[in-house]
Write a protein that holds these residues in place. Structure first.
Motif, PDB file in Angstrom:
ATOM      1  N   ASP A   1       0.827  -1.212   0.000  1.00 37.77           N
ATOM      2  CA  ASP A   1       0.000   0.000   0.000  1.00 37.77           C
ATOM      3  C   ASP A   1       0.858   1.258   0.000  1.00 37.77           C
ATOM      4  N   LEU A   2       1.951   1.244   0.759  1.00 36.64           N
ATOM      5  CA  LEU A   2       2.833   2.413   0.789  1.00 36.64           C
ATOM      6  C   LEU A   2       3.512   2.604  -0.560  1.00 36.64           C
ATOM      7  N   ALA A   3       3.896   1.511  -1.202  1.00 46.58           N
ATOM      8  CA  ALA A   3       4.492   1.613  -2.530  1.00 46.58           C
ATOM      9  C   ALA A   3       3.481   2.174  -3.530  1.00 46.58           C
ATOM     10  N   ALA A   4       2.234   1.717  -3.420  1.00 51.61           N
ATOM     11  CA  ALA A   4       1.193   2.251  -4.296  1.00 51.61           C
ATOM     12  C   ALA A   4       1.012   3.746  -4.065  1.00 51.61           C
ATOM     13  N   SER A   5       1.052   4.163  -2.811  1.00 54.94           N
ATOM     14  CA  SER A   5       0.940   5.586  -2.495  1.00 54.94           C
ATOM     15  C   SER A   5       2.104   6.374  -3.079  1.00 54.94           C
TER      16      SER A   5
ATOM     17  N   ILE B   1      10.884  -9.344  -0.358  1.00 51.33           N
ATOM     18  CA  ILE B   1      10.926  -7.901  -0.144  1.00 51.33           C
ATOM     19  C   ILE B   1      10.559  -7.142  -1.411  1.00 51.33           C
ATOM     20  N   ALA B   2      11.058  -7.574  -2.535  1.00 52.26           N
ATOM     21  CA  ALA B   2      10.826  -6.812  -3.760  1.00 52.26           C
ATOM     22  C   ALA B   2       9.408  -6.960  -4.303  1.00 52.26           C
ATOM     23  N   THR B   3       8.778  -8.104  -4.091  1.00 51.33           N
ATOM     24  CA  THR B   3       7.465  -8.354  -4.708  1.00 51.33           C
ATOM     25  C   THR B   3       6.407  -7.327  -4.308  1.00 51.33           C
ATOM     26  N   PRO B   4       6.190  -7.037  -3.021  1.00 42.94           N
ATOM     27  CA  PRO B   4       5.158  -6.046  -2.706  1.00 42.94           C
ATOM     28  C   PRO B   4       5.476  -4.655  -3.243  1.00 42.94           C
ATOM     29  N   LEU B   5       6.762  -4.300  -3.316  1.00 41.71           N
ATOM     30  CA  LEU B   5       7.119  -3.002  -3.883  1.00 41.71           C
ATOM     31  C   LEU B   5       6.770  -2.953  -5.365  1.00 41.71           C
ATOM     32  N   ILE B   6       7.116  -4.004  -6.076  1.00 36.88           N
ATOM     33  CA  ILE B   6       6.836  -4.067  -7.511  1.00 36.88           C
ATOM     34  C   ILE B   6       5.325  -4.046  -7.761  1.00 36.88           C
ATOM     35  N   LYS B   7       4.589  -4.827  -7.003  1.00 36.43           N
ATOM     36  CA  LYS B   7       3.129  -4.882  -7.198  1.00 36.43           C
ATOM     37  C   LYS B   7       2.470  -3.549  -6.878  1.00 36.43           C
ATOM     38  N   GLY B   8       2.937  -2.879  -5.825  1.00 36.07           N
ATOM     39  CA  GLY B   8       2.343  -1.592  -5.465  1.00 36.07           C
ATOM     40  C   GLY B   8       2.652  -0.495  -6.469  1.00 36.07           C
ATOM     41  N   LEU B   9       3.876  -0.488  -6.963  1.00 32.58           N
ATOM     42  CA  LEU B   9       4.304   0.569  -7.880  1.00 32.58           C
ATOM     43  C   LEU B   9       3.820   0.357  -9.308  1.00 32.58           C
ATOM     44  N   SER B  10       3.683  -0.884  -9.719  1.00 34.61           N
ATOM     45  CA  SER B  10       3.518  -1.237 -11.126  1.00 34.61           C
ATOM     46  C   SER B  10       2.455  -0.434 -11.886  1.00 34.61           C
TER      47      SER B  10
END
Length: 305
Positions: A74-78, A120-129
């Protein structure tokens, strides 16, 4: 020439954003994302054609394992949303780079753990994508982590967005050849990534004096590998030399007085002659530096607030 933005952390601190260790720039994403959006706007107004999501500190190293597990995506998406909002408000064609940070701590090649890259990288990638135009794996201290990120993106990113990889260089001592903070040579790193056909190779979060050496090696290596289509870039920090046991985000380190916007432009001009076509700034390089780059390389008149 493509102008990239500068460092986020100090700009957040200047604007009174919540900012402390261990969260570092992630705290603004948690408590005041609108300030992140406004820093992005300042860089766009200064002439940046690329802005980078404020996802650098959204890792367990900074926000803790529990918060990471619950909130990272969620933070990455934000972070992606704030970058996109800045572009929309400015009405420009600015591109958004999705920052994939060093997953286990800046400058700490010794902490790399291949078994936990995906976690670690997966949630960042999914949120940002949904929000980014391409990926920027930045401040990479060793070859293995950048390769692991490339391989993970090949399975997670169904849009096949371009990948830029940026390495941080050893800058605390004189070396025989330019090296990553892991001790691996720039030649080895560039040759490896040329084999992966990344879109760009850059050098960041180290002194400009070592970047110019690295660009010479990188340009030669890409020619040898018949990969002239891979772009080169640079975005230095304004720190004094950092010792081997340093961590990039220990605190708001003092910055060099000599790296004024005109002085930084001198380095950027040299980088361009060495093949760099992607130039911006890292820690301590602010909108005023980016404005100087933009005015020189693109003739763009800036409208900083």
């Amino acid at each position: 020439m493509t102008i990239i933005d500068g460092g986020m952390g100090r700009e957040l601190a200047k604007r009174g954003a919540p900012f402390r260790q261990p969260e570092w720039s992630a705290l603004a994403m948690i408590e005041a994302p609108e300030i992140v959006r406004d820093v992005h706007r300042d860089f766009i107004q200064s002439g940046a054609a690329v802005i980078t999501t404020n996802s650098y500190a959204l890792v367990p190293f900074h926000i803790g394992a529990e918060r990471f597990a619950q909130e990272a995506q969620d933070l990455a998406a934000s972070a992606g949303e704030m970058a996109r909002a800045a572009v929309a408000l400015e009405g420009t064609t600015t591109k958004v780079a999705g920052s994939i940070p060093p997953l286990f701590g800046s400058y700490r090649a010794d902490l790399f753990d291949a078994d936990h890259v995906e976690d670690i990288a997966t949630p960042l990638i999914k949120g940002l994508s949904p929000h980014v135009d391409f990926w920027l794996a930045e401040t990479q201290s060793l070859i293995a982590e950048s390769v692991a990120i490339h391989d993970l993106l090949s399975t997670l990113d169904t849009d096949n967005k371009p990948l830029w990889v940026s390495f941080t260089l050893e800058d605390s001592e004189h070396l025989d050849v330019p090296r990553l903070r892991s001790g691996e040579t720039v030649q080895e790193a560039v040759a490896t990534l040329a084999g992966l056909n990344v879109a760009a190779i850059l050098f960041n979060c180290c002194q400009p004096e070592v970047i110019d050496q690295a660009l010479d090696v990188a340009q030669t290596t890409l020619q040898q590998k018949d990969a002239p289509h891979i772009k080169l870039g640079a975005y230095a920090n304004a720190f004094p030399p950092q010792p081997k046991d340093a961590t990039a985000n220990d605190g708001l380190d003092e910055v060099r007085d000599d790296l004024t916007p005109p002085a930084y432009l001198v380095w950027a001009k040299k980088w361009q002659t060495q093949g760099a076509s992607l130039i911006g700034g890292c820690c301590g390089i602010g909108p005023e530096h980016i404005a100087a780059l933009s005015q020189h390389f693109t003739g763009t008149s800036t409208t900083q607030r």
